[in-house]
Design a protein around this motif. Sequence first.
Motif, PDB file in Angstrom:
ATOM      1  N   PRO A   1      25.447 109.839  76.925  1.00  0.00           N
ATOM      2  CA  PRO A   1      26.829 109.332  76.927  1.00  0.00           C
ATOM      3  C   PRO A   1      26.964 108.009  77.682  1.00  0.00           C
ATOM      4  O   PRO A   1      27.770 107.153  77.288  1.00  0.00           O
ATOM      5  CB  PRO A   1      27.601 110.460  77.608  1.00  0.00           C
ATOM      6  CG  PRO A   1      26.830 111.692  77.265  1.00  0.00           C
ATOM      7  CD  PRO A   1      25.392 111.265  77.300  1.00  0.00           C
TER       8      PRO A   1
ATOM      9  N   SER B   1      28.570 110.752  71.989  1.00  0.00           N
ATOM     10  CA  SER B   1      29.532 111.789  72.365  1.00  0.00           C
ATOM     11  C   SER B   1      29.342 113.014  71.491  1.00  0.00           C
ATOM     12  O   SER B   1      28.977 112.907  70.317  1.00  0.00           O
ATOM     13  CB  SER B   1      30.956 111.260  72.210  1.00  0.00           C
ATOM     14  OG  SER B   1      31.895 112.279  72.453  1.00  0.00           O
TER      15      SER B   1
ATOM     16  N   THR C   1      28.609 104.652  70.327  1.00  0.00           N
ATOM     17  CA  THR C   1      29.303 105.718  71.044  1.00  0.00           C
ATOM     18  C   THR C   1      28.448 106.977  71.009  1.00  0.00           C
ATOM     19  O   THR C   1      28.064 107.436  69.929  1.00  0.00           O
ATOM     20  CB  THR C   1      30.674 106.004  70.423  1.00  0.00           C
ATOM     21  OG1 THR C   1      31.460 104.808  70.435  1.00  0.00           O
ATOM     22  CG2 THR C   1      31.404 107.088  71.210  1.00  0.00           C
TER      23      THR C   1
ATOM     24  N   GLN D   1      25.506 111.967  68.560  1.00  0.00           N
ATOM     25  CA  GLN D   1      25.557 113.005  69.583  1.00  0.00           C
ATOM     26  C   GLN D   1      24.516 112.745  70.665  1.00  0.00           C
ATOM     27  O   GLN D   1      23.488 112.092  70.393  1.00  0.00           O
ATOM     28  CB  GLN D   1      25.315 114.376  68.958  1.00  0.00           C
ATOM     29  CG  GLN D   1      26.429 114.841  68.041  1.00  0.00           C
ATOM     30  CD  GLN D   1      26.225 116.257  67.555  1.00  0.00           C
ATOM     31  OE1 GLN D   1      25.117 116.800  67.608  1.00  0.00           O
ATOM     32  NE2 GLN D   1      27.294 116.878  67.096  1.00  0.00           N
TER      33      GLN D   1
ATOM     34  N   THR E   1      26.935 104.580  75.923  1.00  0.00           N
ATOM     35  CA  THR E   1      28.097 104.123  75.155  1.00  0.00           C
ATOM     36  C   THR E   1      28.518 102.739  75.615  1.00  0.00           C
ATOM     37  O   THR E   1      28.762 102.514  76.807  1.00  0.00           O
ATOM     38  CB  THR E   1      29.267 105.099  75.312  1.00  0.00           C
ATOM     39  OG1 THR E   1      28.893 106.359  74.742  1.00  0.00           O
ATOM     40  CG2 THR E   1      30.514 104.576  74.619  1.00  0.00           C
TER      41      THR E   1
END
Length: 121
Positions: free
Chosen positions: A87, A120, A118, A13, A90
């Motif tokens: 983000p 997200s 990643t 996250q 990524t």
Amino acid sequence: QVQLVESGGGLVQPGGSLRLSCAASGSIFSINVMGWYRQAPGKQRELVATVTSRGTTNYADSVKGRFTISRDTAKNTVALQMNSLKPEDTAVYSCYAQIKRSAAAYWVEYWGQGTQVTVSS
């Protein structure tokens, strides 16, 4: 033969942390620079961070203060601690090393297979 094997990617996250590791193995006489590059979809590969055999580090401006590269010269490993992930971090992260296979050999660039990171929610 020389191999670079990465580990540690995954899904995290925003604001989280991940640690990437890379181990170089095979017929290795000496390693100069080790580091990490990344490539996001639709973008060119870019430098993330590098570290020389003497411990001099270099970071992309976008990761300064958030990422830390470290190296174990005796074990031929390099790690990337990634904190406060965003983000835009990524990408596929690839390990890189400049390696000599003998004292008389040239420096050759080697790459790992890449690991997906990643970020997200």
